[in-house]
Design an enzyme around this catalytic site. Sequence first.
Site, PDB file in Angstrom:
ATOM      1  N   HIS A  53     -21.081 -59.252 -24.939  1.00 48.72           N
ATOM      2  CA  HIS A  53     -20.978 -58.106 -25.857  1.00 48.72           C
ATOM      3  C   HIS A  53     -22.204 -57.203 -25.748  1.00 48.72           C
ATOM      4  CE1 HIS A  53     -17.230 -59.092 -28.102  1.00 48.72           C
ATOM      5  NE2 HIS A  53     -17.502 -60.289 -27.610  1.00 48.72           N
ATOM      6  N   GLY A 142      -4.994 -64.949 -20.299  1.00 46.78           N
ATOM      7  CA  GLY A 142      -5.287 -65.268 -21.694  1.00 46.78           C
ATOM      8  C   GLY A 142      -6.456 -66.218 -21.851  1.00 46.78           C
ATOM      9  N   ALA A 143      -7.272 -66.379 -20.803  1.00 47.96           N
ATOM     10  CA  ALA A 143      -8.359 -67.354 -20.831  1.00 47.96           C
ATOM     11  C   ALA A 143      -9.729 -66.692 -20.915  1.00 47.96           C
ATOM     12  CB  ALA A 143      -8.292 -68.225 -19.581  1.00 47.96           C
ATOM     13  N   GLY A 144      -9.763 -65.348 -20.899  1.00 47.13           N
ATOM     14  CA  GLY A 144     -11.051 -64.661 -20.924  1.00 47.13           C
ATOM     15  C   GLY A 144     -11.697 -64.604 -19.556  1.00 47.13           C
ATOM     16  N   LEU A 145     -10.888 -64.675 -18.491  1.00 46.85           N
ATOM     17  CA  LEU A 145     -11.440 -64.597 -17.130  1.00 46.85           C
ATOM     18  C   LEU A 145     -11.057 -63.271 -16.457  1.00 46.85           C
ATOM     19  CD1 LEU A 145     -10.831 -68.309 -16.030  1.00 46.85           C
ATOM     20  CD2 LEU A 145     -12.928 -67.290 -16.941  1.00 46.85           C
ATOM     21  N   GLU A 181      -7.740 -48.948 -19.110  1.00 44.55           N
ATOM     22  CA  GLU A 181      -7.663 -49.922 -20.209  1.00 44.55           C
ATOM     23  C   GLU A 181      -8.024 -49.265 -21.544  1.00 44.55           C
ATOM     24  OE1 GLU A 181      -8.208 -53.783 -19.267  1.00 44.55           O
ATOM     25  OE2 GLU A 181      -8.400 -54.474 -21.326  1.00 44.55           O
ATOM     26  N   ASP A 193     -16.176 -56.207 -16.728  1.00 45.80           N
ATOM     27  CA  ASP A 193     -15.132 -56.954 -16.019  1.00 45.80           C
ATOM     28  C   ASP A 193     -14.662 -56.213 -14.767  1.00 45.80           C
ATOM     29  OD1 ASP A 193     -15.464 -58.399 -18.308  1.00 45.80           O
ATOM     30  OD2 ASP A 193     -13.543 -57.816 -19.207  1.00 45.80           O
TER      31      ASP A 193
HETATM   32  C1  GLA Z   1     -14.449 -58.550 -22.744  1.00 47.47           C
HETATM   33  C2  GLA Z   1     -14.636 -57.085 -22.390  1.00 47.47           C
HETATM   34  C3  GLA Z   1     -15.977 -56.855 -21.688  1.00 47.47           C
HETATM   35  C4  GLA Z   1     -17.130 -57.449 -22.494  1.00 47.47           C
HETATM   36  C5  GLA Z   1     -16.818 -58.896 -22.908  1.00 47.47           C
HETATM   37  C6  GLA Z   1     -17.835 -59.467 -23.834  1.00 47.47           C
HETATM   38  O1  GLA Z   1     -14.367 -59.306 -21.584  1.00 47.47           O
HETATM   39  O2  GLA Z   1     -13.586 -56.648 -21.558  1.00 47.47           O
HETATM   40  O3  GLA Z   1     -16.171 -55.468 -21.472  1.00 47.47           O
HETATM   41  O4  GLA Z   1     -17.427 -56.658 -23.602  1.00 47.47           O
HETATM   42  O5  GLA Z   1     -15.549 -58.996 -23.533  1.00 47.47           O
HETATM   43  O6  GLA Z   1     -19.059 -59.631 -23.197  1.00 47.47           O
END
Ligand code: GLA
Length: 402
Positions: A53, A142-145, A181, A193
């Site tokens: 963040h 959906g895993a944050g990858l 996005e 990302d």
């Molecule tokens: C998500 C967002 C990124 C970043 C992270 C947290 O992955 O897409 O831009 O803010 O959360 O670090």
Amino acid sequence: MSRQQPNQDSLSPLPPPPQSLSDALALVFEKHFQAPPERLVQAPGRVNLIGEHTDYNDGFVLPCAINFQTVVAASPRADDWVHVVALDFNEAVDQFDVSMPIQYREDAPWANYVRGVVSTLVAKGLRLRGANLAISGNVPQGAGLSSSASLEVAVAQTFKSLFQLDTLSPTDLALIGQQAENQFVGCQCGIMDQLISARGQTGHALLIDCRSLDTEAVSIPTGLAVMIVHSRVERGLVESEYNTRRQQCEAAAKHFGVQALRDLSVFDLEQNRGQSLDPITWRRARHVVTENARTLAAAEALRTQDLPQLSQLMAASHASMRDDFEITVPAIDQLVDLIAEQLGDQGGVRMTGGGFGGCVVALVPLEKVSAVEAAIASGYQSPRGKRALVYVCQAAAGAGPL
Ligand code: GLA
């Protein structure tokens, strides 16, 4: 952010390697479009080692691209129509005309990542024609990858190579994905990302300055595994909580009269403790300010292979996400503690990504990998009784032809 996941249980700990992914894709392409694809393009997902963040606060992040990718098989068309087949959604199809305004589709969320990128390219005045695309990926959804960022960057890279858009740099492709996005899909994500998906380097993490977009490759020591552990906690409320955190950070920056929290020091913050800023917003700001400092220190620790220092920085990052930014969940805290116990000061572990579930990342000496895996297998299950999934990854190259 991440694409919608129809069924978390369908995640496999051993996704197909890219070669079989592209073979399957080429077959489906031929079935739908009656000719083999002219191009095969890939863009990877990512794991963030530290710097959470901080990207939308103009700060620092230290992610690496991973050897899980979105792959696109493509050929140009002579007309203005884009035809898309999504293998991972039961060969669902989408079609739109690039010479007309491109509409958002409520009924097919996956299609909006493709539509968003193409519409952003068109809005930039780039000369495109239509294309036939077949898309598949093995980035766990959906895993944050960052399965969605990898899809956006893969689509941008595909159009670049189909229509010789040679003026577009990897950073431009990332910015196009982010704009799609933010403006088309409607998630206010930062740049991390998409940038790491476009610019990743084999064997390296990238220290990214999210204000200047300058990057510095930091080698990941060969004796260290990048382990990703999926907690199987579904990432509920992630978008609304993400946007709330973003607003709180912006409010804190405004309060201190700085352009972004990147411009604030711990000293500035401490001076204000208990004064005019409400305590929650103050803690949110403290997370970002201290996380920026930790990220720079972690890049140095990785460079010098200082494992005790990495261990301490990743632990402090997790504690800050848990206590100040409040984006972890109890099951993830438990998983992090369990892995930390195995590692001692010889490796680091923390939650990774936007939060509220998803994955933990650990830097694990190779000789400790089996012990960590065994501890997770015997000591962890999600609140719904699911076992964690462990991926031992390689730091991979960014988007490009396959
Ligand atoms: C998500 C967002 C990124 C970043 C992270 C947290 O992955 O897409 O831009 O803010 O959360 O670090």
